[in-house]
Write an enzyme that holds these catalytic residues in place. Sequence first.
Site, short mmCIF file in Angstrom:
data_model
loop_
_atom_site.label_atom_id
_atom_site.label_comp_id
_atom_site.label_asym_id
_atom_site.label_seq_id
_atom_site.Cartn_x
_atom_site.Cartn_y
_atom_site.Cartn_z
CG ASN A 17 -6.83 4.52 -8.03
OD1 ASN A 17 -7.19 3.60 -8.75
ND2 ASN A 17 -7.16 4.59 -6.75
NE ARG A 32 -3.75 3.81 -6.11
CZ ARG A 32 -4.37 3.19 -5.10
NH1 ARG A 32 -4.18 3.60 -3.85
NH2 ARG A 32 -5.18 2.18 -5.34
CG HIS A 50 -6.71 -3.67 -5.76
ND1 HIS A 50 -7.64 -3.15 -4.91
CD2 HIS A 50 -6.42 -4.91 -5.27
CE1 HIS A 50 -7.92 -4.03 -3.94
NE2 HIS A 50 -7.19 -5.10 -4.15
NE ARG A 86 -3.96 0.11 1.11
CZ ARG A 86 -5.17 0.39 0.66
NH1 ARG A 86 -5.73 -0.33 -0.31
NH2 ARG A 86 -5.86 1.38 1.17
#
Length: 152
Positions: free
Chosen positions: A114, A104, A117, A87
Amino acid sequence: MATEQTFIMVKPDGVQRGLVGEIIARFEKRGYQLVAAKLVHASQEHLEKHYEDLKGKGFFAGLVKYMASGPVMAMVWQGKDVVKQGRVLLGATNPLQSAPGTIRGDFAIDVGRNICHGSDAVDSAKKEIALWFGEQTPTIAYQRSADSWIYE
Ligand code: UDP
Ligand code: MG
């Protein structure tokens, strides 16, 4: 060896923009190990399942349509703390709030485009890996010679 796994996906815009290699490279260079990968054009039903927690949101229909608009690169990455670190590599959900140096933050502008995932927890990673790769041995276990140079 750390066996935590996360589900990382290059979304249709990332595939169309030629960013698959760039995104894979960032996970590889960090030291994470690729243990499953496939290019797949997912159905609306499959994507509704993937995003079922967001069903009540106003952007849900648009999100599913965007995700079904082309093939995605579905992957499983493995290594120490990979869910949380994945993340961090991706950046904030809204690219306008993503730091430069994140995927991103470097390559996206709108939240609805964006480009990638990443699972948000170990439990959701398990569910997502099973959904995209099946319950039966979804990943490939193999020894990497570089591991002793990445882990102490
Ligand atoms: N999304 C959107 N509008 C929003 C919030 C989210 O289009 O206001 C999309 C965006 O593509 C995001 C996805 O829905 O990546 C899933 O949302 P989530 O909150 O799970 O963010 P993520 O885990 O992808 O960072
Ligand atoms: Mg999410």
